[in-house]
Design a protein around this motif. Structure first.
Motif, PDB file in Angstrom:
ATOM      1  N   ASP A  90      18.026  26.167 -58.804  1.00 59.30           N
ATOM      2  CA  ASP A  90      17.404  26.586 -57.566  1.00 59.30           C
ATOM      3  C   ASP A  90      17.590  25.531 -56.476  1.00 59.30           C
ATOM      4  O   ASP A  90      17.838  25.875 -55.332  1.00 59.30           O
ATOM      5  N   ARG A  91      17.455  24.290 -56.859  1.00 62.44           N
ATOM      6  CA  ARG A  91      17.599  23.213 -55.879  1.00 62.44           C
ATOM      7  C   ARG A  91      19.016  23.172 -55.326  1.00 62.44           C
ATOM      8  O   ARG A  91      19.222  23.051 -54.118  1.00 62.44           O
ATOM      9  N   LEU A  92      20.005  23.273 -56.203  1.00 63.98           N
ATOM     10  CA  LEU A  92      21.400  23.243 -55.786  1.00 63.98           C
ATOM     11  C   LEU A  92      21.685  24.403 -54.843  1.00 63.98           C
ATOM     12  O   LEU A  92      22.268  24.204 -53.778  1.00 63.98           O
ATOM     13  N   THR A  93      21.291  25.614 -55.179  1.00 70.34           N
ATOM     14  CA  THR A  93      21.586  26.759 -54.318  1.00 70.34           C
ATOM     15  C   THR A  93      20.887  26.632 -52.967  1.00 70.34           C
ATOM     16  O   THR A  93      21.467  26.939 -51.932  1.00 70.34           O
ATOM     17  N   ARG A  94      19.667  26.171 -52.953  1.00 70.69           N
ATOM     18  CA  ARG A  94      18.927  25.989 -51.704  1.00 70.69           C
ATOM     19  C   ARG A  94      19.642  24.974 -50.806  1.00 70.69           C
ATOM     20  O   ARG A  94      19.803  25.190 -49.607  1.00 70.69           O
ATOM     21  N   GLU A  95      20.087  23.871 -51.386  1.00 65.44           N
ATOM     22  CA  GLU A  95      20.752  22.841 -50.593  1.00 65.44           C
ATOM     23  C   GLU A  95      22.133  23.277 -50.121  1.00 65.44           C
ATOM     24  O   GLU A  95      22.506  23.032 -48.976  1.00 65.44           O
ATOM     25  N   VAL A  96      22.901  23.919 -50.998  1.00 70.40           N
ATOM     26  CA  VAL A  96      24.257  24.324 -50.633  1.00 70.40           C
ATOM     27  C   VAL A  96      24.238  25.346 -49.504  1.00 70.40           C
ATOM     28  O   VAL A  96      25.074  25.313 -48.607  1.00 70.40           O
ATOM     29  N   ARG A  97      23.295  26.238 -49.513  1.00 75.04           N
ATOM     30  CA  ARG A  97      23.208  27.233 -48.437  1.00 75.04           C
ATOM     31  C   ARG A  97      23.065  26.574 -47.062  1.00 75.04           C
ATOM     32  O   ARG A  97      23.492  27.121 -46.066  1.00 75.04           O
ATOM     33  N   GLN A  98      22.461  25.404 -47.013  1.00 79.52           N
ATOM     34  CA  GLN A  98      22.142  24.794 -45.731  1.00 79.52           C
ATOM     35  C   GLN A  98      23.056  23.639 -45.313  1.00 79.52           C
ATOM     36  O   GLN A  98      22.895  23.103 -44.220  1.00 79.52           O
ATOM     37  N   VAL A  99      24.012  23.245 -46.160  1.00 78.14           N
ATOM     38  CA  VAL A  99      24.905  22.139 -45.785  1.00 78.14           C
ATOM     39  C   VAL A  99      25.786  22.544 -44.611  1.00 78.14           C
ATOM     40  O   VAL A  99      25.946  23.732 -44.309  1.00 78.14           O
ATOM     41  N   ASN A 100      26.359  21.547 -43.951  1.00 69.35           N
ATOM     42  CA  ASN A 100      27.262  21.826 -42.830  1.00 69.35           C
ATOM     43  C   ASN A 100      28.630  22.289 -43.305  1.00 69.35           C
ATOM     44  O   ASN A 100      29.201  23.215 -42.733  1.00 69.35           O
ATOM     45  N   VAL A 111      27.421  31.785 -70.766  1.00 75.66           N
ATOM     46  CA  VAL A 111      27.920  31.300 -69.489  1.00 75.66           C
ATOM     47  C   VAL A 111      27.065  31.869 -68.357  1.00 75.66           C
ATOM     48  O   VAL A 111      26.843  33.069 -68.266  1.00 75.66           O
ATOM     49  N   GLN A 112      26.559  30.982 -67.526  1.00 83.37           N
ATOM     50  CA  GLN A 112      25.783  31.359 -66.350  1.00 83.37           C
ATOM     51  C   GLN A 112      26.628  31.036 -65.128  1.00 83.37           C
ATOM     52  O   GLN A 112      27.307  30.015 -65.088  1.00 83.37           O
ATOM     53  N   THR A 113      26.583  31.906 -64.126  1.00 86.23           N
ATOM     54  CA  THR A 113      27.345  31.687 -62.904  1.00 86.23           C
ATOM     55  C   THR A 113      26.479  32.008 -61.697  1.00 86.23           C
ATOM     56  O   THR A 113      25.751  32.998 -61.708  1.00 86.23           O
ATOM     57  N   ALA A 114      26.579  31.172 -60.688  1.00 84.86           N
ATOM     58  CA  ALA A 114      25.892  31.425 -59.424  1.00 84.86           C
ATOM     59  C   ALA A 114      26.913  31.254 -58.293  1.00 84.86           C
ATOM     60  O   ALA A 114      27.697  30.312 -58.304  1.00 84.86           O
ATOM     61  N   LYS A 115      26.912  32.194 -57.359  1.00 82.72           N
ATOM     62  CA  LYS A 115      27.759  32.083 -56.165  1.00 82.72           C
ATOM     63  C   LYS A 115      26.831  31.846 -54.983  1.00 82.72           C
ATOM     64  O   LYS A 115      25.871  32.569 -54.787  1.00 82.72           O
ATOM     65  N   VAL A 116      27.166  30.820 -54.192  1.00 86.92           N
ATOM     66  CA  VAL A 116      26.317  30.419 -53.080  1.00 86.92           C
ATOM     67  C   VAL A 116      27.162  30.375 -51.814  1.00 86.92           C
ATOM     68  O   VAL A 116      28.212  29.728 -51.779  1.00 86.92           O
ATOM     69  N   VAL A 117      26.699  31.026 -50.774  1.00 89.31           N
ATOM     70  CA  VAL A 117      27.401  31.059 -49.490  1.00 89.31           C
ATOM     71  C   VAL A 117      26.831  29.969 -48.586  1.00 89.31           C
ATOM     72  O   VAL A 117      25.620  29.847 -48.437  1.00 89.31           O
ATOM     73  N   ILE A 118      27.722  29.183 -47.978  1.00 92.77           N
ATOM     74  CA  ILE A 118      27.314  28.178 -47.001  1.00 92.77           C
ATOM     75  C   ILE A 118      27.037  28.913 -45.694  1.00 92.77           C
ATOM     76  O   ILE A 118      27.925  29.494 -45.097  1.00 92.77           O
ATOM     77  N   ARG A 119      25.821  28.891 -45.253  1.00 94.17           N
ATOM     78  CA  ARG A 119      25.416  29.671 -44.086  1.00 94.17           C
ATOM     79  C   ARG A 119      25.956  29.143 -42.768  1.00 94.17           C
ATOM     80  O   ARG A 119      26.174  29.893 -41.833  1.00 94.17           O
ATOM     81  N   LYS A 120      26.174  27.842 -42.667  1.00 97.80           N
ATOM     82  CA  LYS A 120      26.584  27.260 -41.389  1.00 97.80           C
ATOM     83  C   LYS A 120      28.075  27.335 -41.147  1.00 97.80           C
ATOM     84  O   LYS A 120      28.534  26.982 -40.066  1.00 97.80           O
ATOM     85  N   GLN A 121      28.844  27.740 -42.129  1.00 98.93           N
ATOM     86  CA  GLN A 121      30.297  27.824 -41.963  1.00 98.93           C
ATOM     87  C   GLN A 121      30.676  29.090 -41.223  1.00 98.93           C
ATOM     88  O   GLN A 121      30.256  30.130 -41.484  1.00 98.93           O
ATOM     89  N   THR A 131      31.395  17.335 -52.922  1.00 94.57           N
ATOM     90  CA  THR A 131      30.657  16.576 -51.912  1.00 94.57           C
ATOM     91  C   THR A 131      30.580  17.398 -50.639  1.00 94.57           C
ATOM     92  O   THR A 131      31.582  17.923 -50.158  1.00 94.57           O
ATOM     93  N   PHE A 132      29.364  17.482 -50.105  1.00 91.96           N
ATOM     94  CA  PHE A 132      29.093  18.233 -48.886  1.00 91.96           C
ATOM     95  C   PHE A 132      28.671  17.284 -47.776  1.00 91.96           C
ATOM     96  O   PHE A 132      28.214  16.173 -48.035  1.00 91.96           O
ATOM     97  N   GLU A 133      28.769  17.749 -46.537  1.00 88.19           N
ATOM     98  CA  GLU A 133      28.107  17.082 -45.422  1.00 88.19           C
ATOM     99  C   GLU A 133      26.765  17.788 -45.267  1.00 88.19           C
ATOM    100  O   GLU A 133      26.713  18.984 -44.972  1.00 88.19           O
ATOM    101  N   ASP A 134      25.687  17.072 -45.494  1.00 93.03           N
ATOM    102  CA  ASP A 134      24.357  17.669 -45.426  1.00 93.03           C
ATOM    103  C   ASP A 134      23.946  17.861 -43.963  1.00 93.03           C
ATOM    104  O   ASP A 134      24.620  17.401 -43.042  1.00 93.03           O
ATOM    105  N   THR A 135      22.829  18.510 -43.747  1.00 94.01           N
ATOM    106  CA  THR A 135      22.363  18.820 -42.392  1.00 94.01           C
ATOM    107  C   THR A 135      22.111  17.570 -41.550  1.00 94.01           C
ATOM    108  O   THR A 135      22.210  17.625 -40.338  1.00 94.01           O
TER     109      THR A 135
END
Length: 125
Positions: free
Chosen positions: A1-11, A115-125, A31-35
């Motif tokens: 949950d933490r990873l998906t929440r953070e990835v959605r909001q990265v730059n 196997v568990q899989t989660a797809k997360v969309v970066i909202r700011k892109q 590696t992401f550029e965070d907010t």
């Protein structure tokens, strides 16, 4: 949950790293550029997923036998629902994370999840 929440909001995605695991190449770090403009990294090593930011490391997932990231391009293909992988990190719009965890029960290593899989969309892109 933490990873998906953070990835959605990265730059954006800055980079990702790969390693060979059981004869196949997997992406084991991203590696992401965070907010706030600082790098935010997730790295899978020695059965642990580690989050790193501003010199602070924390374990996100333990007892993990397998974990890989996939990065998909930012522009979808018209009329298609599929995503397309990219080798250019800044073009990434969607991140997929797949993992398998297990633990030792009565001396035997047993999968606790398939196997568990989660797809997360970066909202700011």
């Amino acid at each position: 949950d933490r990873l998906t929440r953070e990835v959605r909001q990265v730059n954006r995605v800055l980079s990702y790293s790969t390693k060979t695991w059981n004869g196949q190449t997997i992406t084991n770090g991203i590696t992401f550029e965070d907010t706030d403009g600082l790098p935010l990294s997730y790295t899978f090593t020695n059965d642990v997923l580690i989050r790193s930011k501003a010199g602070a490391n924390s374990m996100v997932l333990t007892n993990c036998d397998y974990l890989t990231f996939q990065v998909f391009q930012r522009n979808p293909v018209t009329g298609e629902w599929d995503q397309w992988t990219t080798s250019v990190a800044p073009n990434s719009k969607l991140i997929s994370v797949s993992w398998v965890c297990s633990r030792t029960i009565l001396g035997s290593r047993v999968n606790t999840e398939s196997v568990q899989t989660a797809k997360v969309v970066i909202r700011k892109q």
